[in-house]
Design a protein around this motif. Structure first.
Motif, PDB file in Angstrom:
ATOM      1  N   ARG A  72       0.834  -1.195   0.000  1.00 34.18           N
ATOM      2  CA  ARG A  72       0.000   0.000   0.000  1.00 34.18           C
ATOM      3  C   ARG A  72       0.865   1.239   0.000  1.00 34.18           C
ATOM      4  O   ARG A  72       2.033   1.214   0.398  1.00 34.18           O
ATOM      5  N   GLN A  73       0.285   2.322  -0.464  1.00 37.32           N
ATOM      6  CA  GLN A  73       0.970   3.609  -0.462  1.00 37.32           C
ATOM      7  C   GLN A  73       0.079   4.614   0.242  1.00 37.32           C
ATOM      8  O   GLN A  73      -1.039   4.879  -0.216  1.00 37.32           O
ATOM      9  N   VAL A  75      -0.937   8.213   0.898  1.00 35.13           N
ATOM     10  CA  VAL A  75      -0.770   9.408   0.069  1.00 35.13           C
ATOM     11  C   VAL A  75      -1.064  10.697   0.826  1.00 35.13           C
ATOM     12  O   VAL A  75      -0.829  11.787   0.302  1.00 35.13           O
ATOM     13  N   VAL A 146       8.853  11.511  -2.983  1.00 32.56           N
ATOM     14  CA  VAL A 146       9.040  10.078  -3.201  1.00 32.56           C
ATOM     15  C   VAL A 146       9.835   9.829  -4.485  1.00 32.56           C
ATOM     16  O   VAL A 146      10.637   8.908  -4.558  1.00 32.56           O
ATOM     17  N   GLY A 147       9.638  10.703  -5.465  1.00 35.87           N
ATOM     18  CA  GLY A 147      10.270  10.461  -6.754  1.00 35.87           C
ATOM     19  C   GLY A 147      11.725  10.891  -6.831  1.00 35.87           C
ATOM     20  O   GLY A 147      12.525  10.248  -7.512  1.00 35.87           O
ATOM     21  N   ARG A 148      12.089  11.949  -6.141  1.00 39.69           N
ATOM     22  CA  ARG A 148      13.390  12.546  -6.432  1.00 39.69           C
ATOM     23  C   ARG A 148      14.285  12.797  -5.227  1.00 39.69           C
ATOM     24  O   ARG A 148      15.405  13.262  -5.388  1.00 39.69           O
ATOM     25  N   ARG A 149      13.808  12.492  -4.009  1.00 40.05           N
ATOM     26  CA  ARG A 149      14.706  12.712  -2.872  1.00 40.05           C
ATOM     27  C   ARG A 149      15.185  11.375  -2.322  1.00 40.05           C
ATOM     28  O   ARG A 149      14.438  10.401  -2.312  1.00 40.05           O
ATOM     29  N   ALA A 187       6.938   4.242   6.483  1.00 40.77           N
ATOM     30  CA  ALA A 187       7.475   3.536   5.323  1.00 40.77           C
ATOM     31  C   ALA A 187       6.464   3.529   4.178  1.00 40.77           C
ATOM     32  O   ALA A 187       6.814   3.797   3.029  1.00 40.77           O
ATOM     33  N   ASP A 188       5.202   3.262   4.511  1.00 40.35           N
ATOM     34  CA  ASP A 188       4.171   3.245   3.470  1.00 40.35           C
ATOM     35  C   ASP A 188       3.922   4.632   2.894  1.00 40.35           C
ATOM     36  O   ASP A 188       3.478   4.766   1.759  1.00 40.35           O
ATOM     37  N   GLY A 191       7.271   5.389   0.633  1.00 39.58           N
ATOM     38  CA  GLY A 191       7.668   4.443  -0.403  1.00 39.58           C
ATOM     39  C   GLY A 191       8.981   3.765  -0.081  1.00 39.58           C
ATOM     40  O   GLY A 191       9.805   3.527  -0.972  1.00 39.58           O
ATOM     41  N   MET A 192       9.201   3.456   1.187  1.00 42.85           N
ATOM     42  CA  MET A 192      10.431   2.790   1.618  1.00 42.85           C
ATOM     43  C   MET A 192      10.068   1.546   2.429  1.00 42.85           C
ATOM     44  O   MET A 192       8.918   1.337   2.773  1.00 42.85           O
TER      45      MET A 192
ATOM     46  N   GLN B  73      10.923  17.008 -10.670  1.00 38.78           N
ATOM     47  CA  GLN B  73       9.926  15.952 -10.682  1.00 38.78           C
ATOM     48  C   GLN B  73       8.696  16.470 -11.403  1.00 38.78           C
ATOM     49  O   GLN B  73       8.078  17.440 -10.952  1.00 38.78           O
ATOM     50  N   VAL B 146       4.934   5.974  -8.144  1.00 42.45           N
ATOM     51  CA  VAL B 146       6.348   6.253  -7.902  1.00 42.45           C
ATOM     52  C   VAL B 146       6.823   5.596  -6.603  1.00 42.45           C
ATOM     53  O   VAL B 146       7.945   5.123  -6.507  1.00 42.45           O
ATOM     54  N   GLY B 147       5.927   5.526  -5.627  1.00 41.92           N
ATOM     55  CA  GLY B 147       6.332   5.022  -4.328  1.00 41.92           C
ATOM     56  C   GLY B 147       6.388   3.512  -4.225  1.00 41.92           C
ATOM     57  O   GLY B 147       7.248   2.960  -3.546  1.00 41.92           O
ATOM     58  N   ARG B 148       5.503   2.818  -4.924  1.00 43.25           N
ATOM     59  CA  ARG B 148       5.362   1.405  -4.636  1.00 43.25           C
ATOM     60  C   ARG B 148       5.431   0.461  -5.828  1.00 43.25           C
ATOM     61  O   ARG B 148       5.321  -0.749  -5.657  1.00 43.25           O
TER      62      ARG B 148
END
Lengths: 243, 243
Positions: A72-73, A75, A146-149, A187-188, A191-192, B73, B146-148
């Motif tokens: 799951r993500q 948001v 989430v995308g770039r850091r 984490a969810d 995205g880690m 991004q 992007v995250g998952r």
DNA sequence: CGCCTATTTGATCTGATTCAAACAATGTGG
DNA sequence: CCACATTGTTTGAATCAGATCAAATAGGCG
């Protein structure tokens, strides 16, 4: 010091517009049912077709998407004063799930009542629209995060955001806040993996930027934390930029 | 077959509401200035305080956030019919940048004119609010993507989204579409390196799901592409779900 | 033709995941 | 008030997906 239960919405809208007395009365006159929920309770499921909106009065909730493989993500996080499902006023079907993080008190308001209110007091409708636009701005930053850091900056950035938003609704005194988010939830949201979140939090602790323990966040070095997270609060569109 | 320039907005709003004749007239009566731009032109910069809204008539644009280290991004793509900066109606300061991908034709409408229209025809205001809520739903999926999702699923998912949205505005015939996005731009949208995007696209080609060449996308196997991208179009909130 | 931008290829390296397990805290019921 | 269960945090080792670096190739266009 704080007003009673029913008015965090007013406090929030005051941040956005000068509310006329008449408008505040209309808000207070809204027919709202107050409900309490425990922690980790799904409030709205993807696919639902709600007929009411939820105003968060106390506690924290999150929104998330579920993937078919079970991941799951998260948001978004929401805090008191947020109408976290205003979108259901105009979009019939929920495209994600909303769940409590902590025990919550929630004010439930019928769509019909809100839509009627917008007709009578159009500026209130605009204020709530504005709120959903700020949500969207936060989503954009979330994508960017989430995308770039990298893991460290990403985590620091989210901590900054949550801290500033809690400050903005009066839930932080000085540099300490009740922290409603577990490492697995972080984490969810980031995205880690929860393992890596743990290691990054330790890093942030060793660097003496923050500590999170027993559901309390303490900021030791706000300036460095902001720098580490590449954080700039303007995307939150707060009236008086705290940070 | 298509109406003249000024009405892709009407076509879009029709998807969302039954427009009354009066409402359509009001829309057609909007005072709109038409402007053409070349490719890769920044239309609105982070920090700007716009006084007008932009309705995309032809071409494609993207929104993006820039990081202090120079990375960027991309958080959204927009296609004809989209008012891609409706948020500026209610949020004074731009929190991100908007740039054209391809040459574009854009209709520029004063904020004041739109706000006046909302007073006279409140349902049009609600329709545009709804539009911004769909944008938000897309952001949520973007975060999730992007995250998952891993690189292959992530790429496939975005291809699905863009394809369906182009279909929805009548810009795709059968399984081929003009594809306005370079691999480097895809990378910035997916939070990947352009090198890896290239390799993933080759994989998708070898698996005979899609080919992208000379700015044309061809879908060879829609069902498998959807599966690969874990794609479900309901988050787009289209009236008749094409996919 | 020649310049610029976009795509492709190969080799190497690393940040983060995964797996597996221990440890700590919190809460529950007897 | 303690024993036990549950949930959350921490640790270590092995592995890998994707990044980075560097350079070649291919299109498109004035």
């Amino acid at each position: 010091m704080n007003e009673p239960d029913s008015s965090p919405l007013i406090r929030k809208l005051r941040q956005e517009f000068q509310l006329a007395a008449l408008e505040e009365d209309s808000l207070l006159g809204l027919n709202m049912r107050v409900v309490d929920h425990g922690a980790d309770k799904e409030l709205i499921r993807e696919g639902d077709r709600p007929t009411e909106c939820n105003l968060l009065l106390q506690g924290s909730v999150c929104r998330y998407n579920e993937l078919t493989d079970g991941k799951r993500q998260i948001v978004a996080f929401h805090f008191p004063g947020d109408i976290f499902d205003a979108q259901s006023l105009l979009l019939q079907r929920m495209d994600h799930t909303v769940s409590t993080l902590t025990p919550c008190r929630i004010g439930v308001i019928a769509h019909a009542a809100l839509l009627k209110l917008f007709e009578e007091q159009p500026r209130i409708g605009l204020a709530i629209w504005k709120d959903t636009l700020v949500d969207a701005s936060i989503y954009r930053q979330w994508v960017t995060n989430v995308g770039r850091r990298d893991a460290l900056a990403r985590t620091a950035h989210l901590v900054c955001e949550v801290y500033v938003r809690l400050l903005a609704v009066g839930l932080a005194r000085e540099s300490t806040v009740d922290w409603p988010i577990t490492q697995a939830e972080l984490a969810d949201a980031l995205g880690m993996s929860h393992v890596h979140v743990n290691r990054v939090l330790q890093e942030l602790r060793k660097a003496e930027l923050i500590t999170i323990e027993r559901q309390k966040l303490t900021i030791h070095d706000w300036k460095q934390l902001k720098a580490a997270g590449d954080f700039d609060a303007t995307y939150l569109h707060l009236r008086d930029s705290i940070a």
